[in-house]
Structures are given as C-alpha cells and as structure tokens.
Design a protein around this motif. Sequence first.
Motif, mmCIF file in Angstrom:
data_model
loop_
_atom_site.group_PDB
_atom_site.id
_atom_site.type_symbol
_atom_site.label_atom_id
_atom_site.label_comp_id
_atom_site.label_asym_id
_atom_site.label_seq_id
_atom_site.Cartn_x
_atom_site.Cartn_y
_atom_site.Cartn_z
ATOM 1 N N GLN A 1 -2.351 -1.275 -4.038
ATOM 2 C CA GLN A 1 -3.433 0.009 -3.220
ATOM 3 C C GLN A 1 -2.943 0.934 -2.400
ATOM 4 O O GLN A 1 -2.118 1.143 -2.089
ATOM 5 C CB GLN A 1 -4.227 -1.102 -2.597
ATOM 6 C CG GLN A 1 -5.566 -0.591 -2.066
ATOM 7 C CD GLN A 1 -5.710 -1.683 -0.757
ATOM 8 O OE1 GLN A 1 -7.107 -2.550 -1.194
ATOM 9 N NE2 GLN A 1 -6.843 -0.663 0.227
ATOM 10 N N SER A 2 -3.359 1.911 -2.743
ATOM 11 C CA SER A 2 -3.525 3.225 -1.571
ATOM 12 C C SER A 2 -3.606 3.626 -0.726
ATOM 13 O O SER A 2 -5.000 2.510 -0.264
ATOM 14 C CB SER A 2 -4.210 4.591 -3.121
ATOM 15 O OG SER A 2 -5.293 4.509 -2.676
ATOM 16 N N SER A 3 -3.318 4.482 0.135
ATOM 17 C CA SER A 3 -3.760 3.729 1.837
ATOM 18 C C SER A 3 -3.639 5.256 2.382
ATOM 19 O O SER A 3 -2.281 6.260 2.052
ATOM 20 C CB SER A 3 -2.700 2.557 2.410
ATOM 21 O OG SER A 3 -2.740 3.025 4.041
ATOM 22 N N PRO B 1 -0.983 2.475 6.587
ATOM 23 C CA PRO B 1 -1.039 1.275 5.761
ATOM 24 C C PRO B 1 -1.865 -0.460 7.119
ATOM 25 O O PRO B 1 -2.700 -0.794 6.042
ATOM 26 C CB PRO B 1 0.612 1.289 6.401
ATOM 27 C CG PRO B 1 1.107 1.935 6.065
ATOM 28 C CD PRO B 1 -0.247 3.357 6.760
ATOM 29 N N HIS C 1 0.568 5.287 -0.144
ATOM 30 C CA HIS C 1 0.534 7.038 -0.050
ATOM 31 C C HIS C 1 -0.175 7.836 -1.356
ATOM 32 O O HIS C 1 0.533 8.007 -1.686
ATOM 33 C CB HIS C 1 0.871 7.389 0.952
ATOM 34 C CG HIS C 1 -0.217 8.652 1.191
ATOM 35 N ND1 HIS C 1 0.218 9.893 0.897
ATOM 36 C CD2 HIS C 1 -0.879 9.244 2.623
ATOM 37 C CE1 HIS C 1 -0.395 11.176 1.355
ATOM 38 N NE2 HIS C 1 -1.078 10.772 2.466
ATOM 39 N N TYR D 1 -8.462 -4.722 3.859
ATOM 40 C CA TYR D 1 -8.117 -6.054 2.764
ATOM 41 C C TYR D 1 -8.749 -7.312 2.852
ATOM 42 O O TYR D 1 -9.266 -8.014 2.740
ATOM 43 C CB TYR D 1 -7.151 -5.320 1.840
ATOM 44 C CG TYR D 1 -6.532 -6.309 0.362
ATOM 45 C CD1 TYR D 1 -7.293 -5.185 -0.343
ATOM 46 C CD2 TYR D 1 -6.761 -7.239 0.043
ATOM 47 C CE1 TYR D 1 -7.481 -5.825 -1.749
ATOM 48 C CE2 TYR D 1 -5.608 -7.771 -0.546
ATOM 49 C CZ TYR D 1 -6.981 -7.230 -1.697
ATOM 50 O OH TYR D 1 -6.563 -8.357 -2.792
ATOM 51 N N SER E 1 -5.478 -0.657 5.845
ATOM 52 C CA SER E 1 -5.467 -1.119 4.444
ATOM 53 C C SER E 1 -5.421 -2.046 4.443
ATOM 54 O O SER E 1 -6.230 -2.935 4.590
ATOM 55 C CB SER E 1 -4.973 -0.183 3.767
ATOM 56 O OG SER E 1 -4.361 1.412 3.680
ATOM 57 N N CYS F 1 1.320 -1.079 0.492
ATOM 58 C CA CYS F 1 -0.088 0.080 0.320
ATOM 59 C C CYS F 1 1.216 1.591 0.022
ATOM 60 O O CYS F 1 1.633 1.985 0.366
ATOM 61 C CB CYS F 1 -0.906 0.193 1.471
ATOM 62 S SG CYS F 1 -0.146 -0.008 2.213
#
Length: 149
Positions: A88-90, A93, A39, A100, A96, A37
Amino acid sequence: MQKILVPTDFSDNSKAGLRFAIQLASQHPYQLTFFHCYHMNQLTSSDSKEESDDKSGVDRLQTQLNNFVDTVYNELNATQDSTTCIVQSSVAPDASIRDYATKNGYSYICISTRGAGKFDRVFGTNTSNLISFSDVPVIAVPKFYTAKK
C-alpha cells in the motif's frame, strides 16, 4: 479467527517480527497479513506511461513482499496457512499501519524493533509511534528474536 498484521520493510531486522508471528500462528489459529507500505511519488500529469510505471513498481513491490515472506517461511521450515501479502502507498508508515489495522479489524500488530538511536529517541520510530498511538495492541519483537520450540 483472530488476525495479526505484520509490517515489514524487507530488511533483515524486520524478519524477527515475521518469525515471531509465524511461530505464534503455528501454535494458535491466527490469520497473518504481511504488510509493506511505500512512499508513492505524486504524479505530475495524467501521462499513461507514468501510471503504467507506477503500476509496474507496485507489482515489483508485491513480488518482493511475496518472495520475502516465502524466504522467511522457508528458513523456518514452516508452511503458509491463512496468509495474505498487502502492498500500500503511504506518506507516514506508522499511520498507514495503524489505519489499515483498525479499518480491517486486526487483533494485533506484530512488528520488529531494533532499538532507537539518539535521533530516533527524539523523533520516534515506527514501532514507538505504533506503541504510543495504535488502538490495536502492538507486539514489538527485538531484532535478535529467533523462533524456538
């Protein structure tokens, strides 16, 4: 088939978690998902160039994750079976990773840990936050772990 989520930040320290998960999956039928993940900077306009730059940045991270995972598999002389790589963006972390894993029905989260310094003991690390708050069981692997027969 049970699934293991394996977060990584591409550091040498994070390789221990990958090595452990790969070793475990070689002994039992686990599906591995390697997860990174990042930013994402908020877009300040709807400029298509910025959107294109962001897409190419995500593509670069996806390639970096794929290459990182391939490198660890090659170091172990292991073959990749039932693996997926997700970027994936976060903002946070650990949150996220937890979200997920929960939303996608993972059996375990396997993450490397290097031990907390004084600062991190006060504010926590991604690993300690996962252990404390995750509904999915967490396997914390020391950074010096090496796979053995």
